[in-house]
Scaffold this active site. Structure first.
Site, PDB file in Angstrom:
ATOM      1  CE  LYS A  94     -28.765  -4.449  13.584  1.00 47.42           C
ATOM      2  NZ  LYS A  94     -29.366  -3.021  14.038  1.00 47.42           N
ATOM      3  CG  ASP A 233     -20.451   3.145  13.733  1.00 47.46           C
ATOM      4  OD1 ASP A 233     -19.869   4.019  14.438  1.00 47.46           O
ATOM      5  OD2 ASP A 233     -21.054   2.257  14.235  1.00 47.46           O
TER       6      ASP A 233
HETATM    7  P1  AMP Z   1     -23.806  -1.194  16.925  1.00 48.99           P
HETATM    8  O1  AMP Z   1     -23.425  -0.891  18.325  1.00 48.99           O
HETATM    9  O2  AMP Z   1     -24.942  -2.204  16.665  1.00 48.99           O
HETATM   10  O3  AMP Z   1     -23.933   0.066  16.065  1.00 48.99           O
HETATM   11  O4  AMP Z   1     -22.473  -1.958  16.482  1.00 48.99           O
HETATM   12  C1  AMP Z   1     -21.271  -1.485  16.162  1.00 48.99           C
HETATM   13  C2  AMP Z   1     -20.308  -2.408  15.606  1.00 48.99           C
HETATM   14  O5  AMP Z   1     -20.136  -3.653  16.165  1.00 48.99           O
HETATM   15  C3  AMP Z   1     -20.782  -2.913  14.084  1.00 48.99           C
HETATM   16  O6  AMP Z   1     -19.563  -3.000  13.481  1.00 48.99           O
HETATM   17  C4  AMP Z   1     -21.506  -3.950  14.355  1.00 48.99           C
HETATM   18  O7  AMP Z   1     -21.772  -4.714  12.946  1.00 48.99           O
HETATM   19  C5  AMP Z   1     -20.701  -4.741  15.363  1.00 48.99           C
HETATM   20  N1  AMP Z   1     -21.297  -5.608  16.362  1.00 48.99           N
HETATM   21  C6  AMP Z   1     -22.523  -5.251  17.184  1.00 48.99           C
HETATM   22  N2  AMP Z   1     -23.145  -6.426  17.493  1.00 48.99           N
HETATM   23  C7  AMP Z   1     -22.473  -7.443  17.140  1.00 48.99           C
HETATM   24  C8  AMP Z   1     -22.433  -8.761  17.312  1.00 48.99           C
HETATM   25  N3  AMP Z   1     -23.235  -9.431  18.181  1.00 48.99           N
HETATM   26  N4  AMP Z   1     -21.456  -9.761  16.494  1.00 48.99           N
HETATM   27  C9  AMP Z   1     -20.620  -9.044  15.697  1.00 48.99           C
HETATM   28  N5  AMP Z   1     -20.430  -7.748  15.445  1.00 48.99           N
HETATM   29  C10 AMP Z   1     -21.354  -6.950  16.239  1.00 48.99           C
HETATM   30 MG    MG Z   2     -24.421   0.261  14.287  1.00 48.43          MG
END
Ligand code: AMP
Ligand code: MG
Length: 469
Positions: A94, A233
């Site tokens: 990650k 998700d």
């Molecule tokens: P999360 O809020 O971490 O559950 O992420 C929600 C979505 O945003 C998922 O598809 C993650 O892969 C994407 N995401 C979160 N942070 C990043 C980042 N820094 N760069 C690219 N995608 C991200």
């Molecule tokens: Mg997520």
């Protein structure tokens, strides 16, 4: 169909292993030296036997709104390894850098959020709450910009499966129902093989995911854990705590507590989690509807409340030292929680102190609640509780000991973690190490970590958790 391949990683500058999870490494049959040898593979410098890196597509409901395309925007699947029980586990990096699913994101993770996920997954695991695990955290010299420049980091996440409710939603909403079926078959084959002997394996799959999710959320409620971003998700099909963001354990018992600073409406407040769990399962069921008859979907979803409430009261009764669950004892437990709310007492200290009160037959309200407040209701409650405990066919000493084994002394408090992260950002990982050690035995007395179990300072209760990670 599910994966895209990424052959080249944009590695961070000067990656260093800052902490490895030795206990988990042992479960995979290697020691910390073995981990060091694997590091070039774990951090993406070398490929395993020509393996390709994989990122997974998914979609999902975020704060109730359907987002058609998400996916691993900053994570890649490194491969699978077997643990000592011959179970296949997936290792995911990650903070890997951009993937096809990064959208506007930089594909990175920062040290703060990597440490938060690392510590939380171990803390929940040792409390007995299903969760993904983490094998190691790596830091780098590269600045990653969030609200401020932070250190770029990598986390190696480990779990048998990274498939989410949103993985099914993606194939349903894009009308790829053959892929939906393929994904369901894969999940059944690898993770729910008991469904294969059923007349409709997909209906049984949904039922089993309902059961596991209900069990998980009941455990969060019993142990005072607020996930904070229960988007579909972020829901694991294995019923594990997944994708740690602005989560927090309760300090004072505040049922409407909202750990996520960006959640203005309180959709994911502590006392909403049970309802949101069912909402999310409805979303999953809808995505599986091409494979399952309507009546079977209703049947599966109806189990949620039943399993939730059975698990909740069984585990809560163990925390209260109550042997028989009936209407009277359930009401007494719920009244106990109301008292805690009114006194603004610390949720975890209360149960630990109550265990000692029972073990020593010493029911002192002030000692138990550690609150300067007192009210008639709290005294009446304690009298009723003492009476019920003394009517049980168990010695007080035995009941107290059984309670100490389910009421943790040590909890991953937000303020403790913040202090550890502040030090880690200065290059001192001693507090991360201490918290990892301490939280691996949350129920044991550990005199060297007594300072982690003292009253939470007022400033520590007011820390604001950022959603950025
Ligand atoms: P999360 O809020 O971490 O559950 O992420 C929600 C979505 O945003 C998922 O598809 C993650 O892969 C994407 N995401 C979160 N942070 C990043 C980042 N820094 N760069 C690219 N995608 C991200
Ligand atoms: Mg997520």
């Amino acid at each position: 169909m599910v994966f895209i391949i990424k052959k080249q990683l944009a590695l961070l500058k000067n990656i260093q292993l800052v902490h490895s999870n030795d206990k988990l490494c042992q479960e995979f049959g290697f020691d910390s030296q073995g981990l060091s040898q694997c590091l070039p593979y774990f951090n993406g410098e070398k490929l395993w036997q020509q393996a390709d890196y994989l990122s997974m597509v998914y979609s999902g409901h975020q704060f109730g709104i359907y987002v058609p395309r998400l996916g691993d925007g900053r994570a890649i699947l490194l491969g699978e390894i077997k643990n000592n029980d011959q179970e296949r586990w997936q290792l995911q990096l990650k903070g890997s850098g951009q993937t096809k699913y990064s959208r506007q994101g930089d594909g990175r993770a920062v040290l703060r959020s990597s440490i938060r996920e690392y510590l939380a997954s171990e803390a929940l695991f040792h409390l007995g709450i299903p969760t993904t695990r983490a094998l190691a955290v790596m830091s780098s010299d590269e600045a990653v910009y969030r609200e401020r420049p932070e250190s770029g980091a990598l986390l190696i996440r480990a779990t048998p499966s990274l498939i989410r409710f949103g993985s099914f939603e993606y194939f349903f909403y894009t009308d790829q129902h053959d892929c939906l079926k393929q994904l369901a078959d894969h999940v059944i084959q690898d993770y729910y093989p008991e469904c294969l002997k059923e007349e409709n394996p997909y209906a049984k799959l949904l039922l089993n995911i309902v059961r596991r999710t209900a069990t998980l959320i009941a455990l969060w409620q019993v142990y005072g854990f607020n996930h904070g971003v229960m988007n579909t998700d972020n829901m694991s099909i294995l019923g594990e705590t997944f994708d740690y963001g602005p989560y927090a354990f309760l300090d004072d018992y505040i049922p409407g507590f909202i750990c996520n600073h960006s959640d203005h409406a309180g959709r994911y407040a502590f006392n909403q989690q049970a309802d949101v769990g069912l909402w999310n399962l409805n979303a999953l069921a809808h995505a599986l509807s091409p494979l399952i008859a309507h009546d079977d979907i209703v049947f599966a979803l109806k189990h949620y409340e039943l399993v939730f409430s059975q698990t909740y009261f069984t585990k809560l009764a163990a925390r209260f030292g109550i042997a028989e669950i009936n209407r009277e004892s359930q009401e007494l437990m719920l009244a106990g929680l109301t008292v805690l709310e009114e006194l603004k007492a610390d949720y975890h200290h209360f149960f630990r102190a109550l265990s000692h009160a029972v073990a020593n037959d010493d029911f002192d309200l002030k000692k138990i609640t550690q609150s300067s407040r007192e009210c008639e209701k709290s005294k009446l409650w304690l009298n009723a509780y003492e009476k019920l405990i003394k009517q049980q066919n168990l010695s007080m000493a035995d009941s107290g000991q059984a309670m100490l084994a389910v009421n943790p002394k040590y909890i991953l408090r937000t303020y403790l973690m913040d202090t550890a992260i502040e030090k880690a950002e200065q290059g001192d990982f001693s507090e991360v190490n201490n918290l990892m050690n301490c939280l691996s035995q949350p129920y044991a007395e550990q005199p060297e970590y007594e300072h982690y179990a003292t009253a939470v300072p007022e400033w520590g209760k007011k820390l604001v958790l950022s959603c950025s990670s």
